[in-house]
Design a protein around this motif. Sequence first.
Motif, mmCIF file in Angstrom:
data_model
loop_
_atom_site.group_PDB
_atom_site.id
_atom_site.type_symbol
_atom_site.label_atom_id
_atom_site.label_comp_id
_atom_site.label_asym_id
_atom_site.label_seq_id
_atom_site.Cartn_x
_atom_site.Cartn_y
_atom_site.Cartn_z
ATOM 1 N N LEU A 159 22.863 -33.291 22.601
ATOM 2 C CA LEU A 159 22.448 -33.238 24.000
ATOM 3 C C LEU A 159 23.533 -33.798 24.921
ATOM 4 C CD1 LEU A 159 18.682 -34.297 23.791
ATOM 5 C CD2 LEU A 159 19.608 -32.014 24.268
ATOM 6 N N THR A 160 24.190 -34.865 24.484
ATOM 7 C CA THR A 160 25.268 -35.442 25.286
ATOM 8 C C THR A 160 26.413 -34.455 25.456
ATOM 9 O OG1 THR A 160 24.699 -37.660 24.492
ATOM 10 C CG2 THR A 160 26.873 -37.367 25.479
ATOM 11 N N ALA A 161 26.797 -33.789 24.373
ATOM 12 C CA ALA A 161 27.866 -32.779 24.462
ATOM 13 C C ALA A 161 27.457 -31.638 25.379
ATOM 14 C CB ALA A 161 28.184 -32.253 23.061
ATOM 15 N N LEU A 162 26.192 -31.236 25.306
ATOM 16 C CA LEU A 162 25.708 -30.163 26.171
ATOM 17 C C LEU A 162 25.780 -30.567 27.633
ATOM 18 C CD1 LEU A 162 24.312 -27.457 26.726
ATOM 19 C CD2 LEU A 162 22.114 -28.585 26.260
ATOM 20 N N VAL A 163 25.363 -31.796 27.934
ATOM 21 C CA VAL A 163 25.370 -32.257 29.324
ATOM 22 C C VAL A 163 26.793 -32.343 29.856
ATOM 23 C CG1 VAL A 163 24.843 -34.201 30.824
ATOM 24 C CG2 VAL A 163 23.182 -33.474 29.118
ATOM 25 N N MET A 164 27.713 -32.881 29.071
ATOM 26 C CA MET A 164 29.098 -32.977 29.530
ATOM 27 C C MET A 164 29.695 -31.587 29.777
ATOM 28 S SD MET A 164 29.537 -36.195 29.783
ATOM 29 C CE MET A 164 27.747 -36.341 30.094
ATOM 30 N N THR A 165 29.315 -30.639 28.937
ATOM 31 C CA THR A 165 29.782 -29.258 29.126
ATOM 32 C C THR A 165 29.200 -28.663 30.407
ATOM 33 O OG1 THR A 165 29.947 -28.965 26.732
ATOM 34 C CG2 THR A 165 29.913 -26.971 28.080
ATOM 35 N N LEU A 166 27.934 -28.947 30.679
ATOM 36 C CA LEU A 166 27.319 -28.459 31.913
ATOM 37 C C LEU A 166 27.995 -29.076 33.135
ATOM 38 C CD1 LEU A 166 23.525 -28.489 30.959
ATOM 39 C CD2 LEU A 166 24.963 -26.475 31.345
ATOM 40 N N GLY B 180 30.576 -13.636 41.405
ATOM 41 C CA GLY B 180 30.531 -14.886 42.147
ATOM 42 C C GLY B 180 29.105 -15.355 42.393
ATOM 43 N N VAL B 181 28.216 -14.420 42.696
ATOM 44 C CA VAL B 181 26.808 -14.757 42.912
ATOM 45 C C VAL B 181 26.199 -15.333 41.633
ATOM 46 C CG1 VAL B 181 24.516 -13.807 43.389
ATOM 47 C CG2 VAL B 181 26.485 -13.103 44.777
ATOM 48 N N VAL B 182 26.483 -14.694 40.500
ATOM 49 C CA VAL B 182 25.966 -15.192 39.223
ATOM 50 C C VAL B 182 26.488 -16.598 38.950
ATOM 51 C CG1 VAL B 182 26.032 -14.854 36.722
ATOM 52 C CG2 VAL B 182 25.607 -12.916 38.237
ATOM 53 N N CYS B 183 27.763 -16.846 39.224
ATOM 54 C CA CYS B 183 28.338 -18.175 39.015
ATOM 55 C C CYS B 183 27.640 -19.215 39.892
ATOM 56 C CB CYS B 183 29.830 -18.156 39.335
ATOM 57 S SG CYS B 183 30.862 -17.330 38.089
ATOM 58 N N ALA B 184 27.386 -18.867 41.162
ATOM 59 C CA ALA B 184 26.734 -19.802 42.070
ATOM 60 C C ALA B 184 25.318 -20.125 41.613
ATOM 61 C CB ALA B 184 26.715 -19.230 43.483
ATOM 62 N N LEU B 185 24.571 -19.109 41.194
ATOM 63 C CA LEU B 185 23.199 -19.324 40.728
ATOM 64 C C LEU B 185 23.181 -20.150 39.443
ATOM 65 C CD1 LEU B 185 21.662 -15.779 41.392
ATOM 66 C CD2 LEU B 185 21.446 -17.840 42.803
ATOM 67 N N ALA B 186 24.125 -19.863 38.548
ATOM 68 C CA ALA B 186 24.200 -20.635 37.303
ATOM 69 C C ALA B 186 24.603 -22.073 37.576
ATOM 70 C CB ALA B 186 25.194 -19.974 36.348
ATOM 71 N N ALA B 187 25.512 -22.281 38.532
ATOM 72 C CA ALA B 187 25.934 -23.643 38.867
ATOM 73 C C ALA B 187 24.769 -24.451 39.407
ATOM 74 C CB ALA B 187 27.069 -23.601 39.881
ATOM 75 N N GLY B 188 23.916 -23.824 40.219
ATOM 76 C CA GLY B 188 22.790 -24.549 40.779
ATOM 77 C C GLY B 188 21.672 -24.786 39.792
ATOM 78 N N ALA B 189 21.216 -23.718 39.132
ATOM 79 C CA ALA B 189 20.039 -23.808 38.269
ATOM 80 C C ALA B 189 20.342 -24.456 36.925
ATOM 81 C CB ALA B 189 19.450 -22.410 38.049
ATOM 82 N N LEU B 190 21.527 -24.210 36.373
ATOM 83 C CA LEU B 190 21.845 -24.698 35.026
ATOM 84 C C LEU B 190 22.774 -25.908 35.058
ATOM 85 C CD1 LEU B 190 22.329 -21.266 33.216
ATOM 86 C CD2 LEU B 190 20.273 -22.685 33.342
ATOM 87 N N ALA B 191 24.002 -25.720 35.551
ATOM 88 C CA ALA B 191 24.988 -26.795 35.500
ATOM 89 C C ALA B 191 24.568 -27.999 36.345
ATOM 90 C CB ALA B 191 26.348 -26.281 35.962
ATOM 91 N N SER B 192 23.879 -27.768 37.461
ATOM 92 C CA SER B 192 23.452 -28.877 38.319
ATOM 93 C C SER B 192 22.051 -29.355 37.951
ATOM 94 C CB SER B 192 23.515 -28.475 39.799
ATOM 95 O OG SER B 192 24.844 -28.204 40.192
ATOM 96 N N ALA B 193 21.041 -28.512 38.205
ATOM 97 C CA ALA B 193 19.646 -28.942 38.026
ATOM 98 C C ALA B 193 19.350 -29.328 36.575
ATOM 99 C CB ALA B 193 18.704 -27.827 38.483
ATOM 100 N N LEU B 194 19.581 -28.412 35.659
ATOM 101 C CA LEU B 194 19.302 -28.700 34.255
ATOM 102 C C LEU B 194 20.202 -29.797 33.722
ATOM 103 C CD1 LEU B 194 17.671 -27.975 31.747
ATOM 104 C CD2 LEU B 194 19.386 -26.232 31.215
ATOM 105 N N GLY B 195 21.471 -29.794 34.134
ATOM 106 C CA GLY B 195 22.400 -30.818 33.677
ATOM 107 C C GLY B 195 21.971 -32.212 34.097
ATOM 108 N N TYR B 196 21.525 -32.374 35.359
ATOM 109 C CA TYR B 196 21.115 -33.684 35.837
ATOM 110 C C TYR B 196 19.873 -34.173 35.100
ATOM 111 C CZ TYR B 196 24.180 -32.526 39.798
ATOM 112 O OH TYR B 196 25.234 -32.167 40.571
#
Length: 307
Positions: free
Chosen positions: A24-31, A225-241
């Motif tokens: 889980l730690t490796a996953l979060v750092m990757t996100l 670019g739209v896909v990247c922005a949505l992934a950054a918000g929903a996955l890398a940001s929200a899920l990551g936090y």
Amino acid sequence: MRADAVTGGQTNNRTASPWLVALLTALVMTLFAANSLLCRFALAGEASSPLNPAVYTALRAISGAGMLWLMVARRGGNPLRAGSWSAALALFGYMACFSWAYVRLSAGAGALVIAVAVQAGMLVAGLRLGQRPGKAQSAGIGLAMAGLVYLLLPGLDAPPAGAASVIFCSGLCWAVYTICGRQGGDVTAATAGNFIRCVPLALVLLVWGMAVDGAGSPAAWPWAGVVCALAAGALASALGYVLWYAVLRWLSVPSAAVVQLSVPLITAMGGAWLMHEALGLRLLVSTLAILGGIFCATALPHLLRSR
């Protein structure tokens, strides 16, 4: 590097499997690293034409708010009862500066500058509260700042000074956001509340981008670019936090601080592999100095006290 590690590592629950915690730690750092990589990919036009930074920021904020609202609503909570407008403004400032800086900044260099900015912001906040840094912390901050100065010295391989200044402001905003969130409580609900409060600001920014900043209509936005922005918000940001706050229950403060040193490294390696960004000597030396300094400022004092 996220400053949450300095303020939130808890060790009250050791029932989880060490392998699960490591995974889980490796996953979060990757996100966390993915935030920089996705932003750079979308705004540098690696796939097609670049996405407008105003649109990217707005989509990231809105998708992050949607994901977090779903998480909190599923358990019967009301995210608007948590969080604050001061934290939301800091969060939005972080995301906006982040986007505009990565138009011209490489992923690895941006992650390093943010790491120093967060630590500098936390240090200033501590000084205002009467918290004096120890010798190891002072030496660590000095080493990290020296690495940043070396990274930004004029030269062919130096990152653009303007973009570096903007992303430094992004890191300062993240430090403010971290300080605003130190009141405790349900961190997932608070994060959701802060993201949802960003939505009106995101909509204003989106309209401004379409009307003034040349973003054009949604039909003209590059789909990658739209896909990247949505992934950054929903996955890398929200899920990551959310995952990070969960993992913190099983990490000590030094461990939480140390693992976050991997984020700039993952970012730099990802930028070189996925976007063919150069890993020059200046970046490598700066990386060693900055990450070594942050280690001395965050984890080393705790390790020395535990001996």
